[in-house]
Design an enzyme around this catalytic site. Sequence first.
Site, PDB file in Angstrom:
ATOM      1  N   TYR A  62      10.198  -6.239 -13.511  1.00 19.49           N
ATOM      2  CA  TYR A  62       9.928  -5.659 -12.193  1.00 19.49           C
ATOM      3  C   TYR A  62      11.071  -5.978 -11.228  1.00 19.49           C
ATOM      4  O   TYR A  62      11.550  -5.112 -10.491  1.00 19.49           O
ATOM      5  CB  TYR A  62       8.608  -6.225 -11.691  1.00 19.49           C
ATOM      6  CG  TYR A  62       8.253  -5.960 -10.252  1.00 19.49           C
ATOM      7  CD1 TYR A  62       7.611  -4.787  -9.881  1.00 19.49           C
ATOM      8  CD2 TYR A  62       8.496  -6.918  -9.264  1.00 19.49           C
ATOM      9  CE1 TYR A  62       7.244  -4.554  -8.563  1.00 19.49           C
ATOM     10  CE2 TYR A  62       8.142  -6.699  -7.946  1.00 19.49           C
ATOM     11  CZ  TYR A  62       7.512  -5.518  -7.600  1.00 19.49           C
ATOM     12  OH  TYR A  62       7.150  -5.303  -6.298  1.00 19.49           O
ATOM     13  N   LYS A  69      13.527  -3.390  -9.289  1.00 15.92           N
ATOM     14  CA  LYS A  69      13.662  -3.328  -7.832  1.00 15.92           C
ATOM     15  C   LYS A  69      15.120  -3.508  -7.405  1.00 15.92           C
ATOM     16  O   LYS A  69      15.571  -2.885  -6.443  1.00 15.92           O
ATOM     17  CB  LYS A  69      12.778  -4.390  -7.175  1.00 15.92           C
ATOM     18  CG  LYS A  69      11.288  -4.120  -7.293  1.00 15.92           C
ATOM     19  CD  LYS A  69      10.868  -2.848  -6.593  1.00 15.92           C
ATOM     20  CE  LYS A  69       9.355  -2.719  -6.510  1.00 15.92           C
ATOM     21  NZ  LYS A  69       8.913  -1.446  -5.885  1.00 15.92           N
TER      22      LYS A  69
END
Length: 267
Positions: A154, A158
């Site tokens: 994740y 990002k």
Amino acid sequence: MSARFEGKVAIVTGAASGIGRAIAARLAAEGAAIVAFDRDGDALEAATADIADAGGGGASGLTGSVTDGEAAAEAVAIARDRFGRLDVLVNNAAFTIHPNLEACPPEAWREEIEVTLTGPYTLCRAALPAMGRGGAVVNIGSVNALVYLGNPAYSAAKAGLANFTRALAVEYGPKGIRANMVSPGTVETEAPTWVARRRKDPAIFDKLARWYPVGRVGRPTDIASAVAFLASDEAGFVNGANLVVDGGLTAGMGVMVEEITIEREDA
């Protein structure tokens, strides 16, 4: 509340709950018509009704995955066919549940990257040709892209989204379309990763609050306020920015400073 988005139309992904739902409701309350996009059809139905009740020019829900090009194209078609235009795209949908690298097998890595990074790319590919001058893209990033806070897939996605946002800003700024990012710190939601953590420790958000200089973790409405600014004409000269909305978490390690101070006093 102001009517900064009166007559405008926005697509918000991940709009069925949490941050996405708050963003969609805020834009609607300021006059926007909303295309609410989420893969959870049951939750989306209730959310779309609430978003419509918030005001604005109406709301339409679309169940689908942000990684599906056909679904992305359908979201754009709804915006144009039902509401007549497309002005704002908020790429909020993301996914993570694997806390560290050891717990993240290859298929999980691919899934988190696909939803969190490829999803915004897919929506932008569909939406940008439909936007005219004055359009705005707001991508929802994370402080995980700035410092290590777990969830490596994740976090990597990002970080990639941050650079993708800059690419959009440079390429589409001359066409009158701005692209910016909002990077939240911890926000109290019912996202799967927080549900799992809260199950283990019901006081998790209270414990995390001590790391935040403002004394609390974030609320979905905190992020919605930042998005509303960046998507509005008030931010007409803001392009390629990353607005960190984290209560001061990444400004410095206050808890560490306290520990150092105590050590000095005891010396």
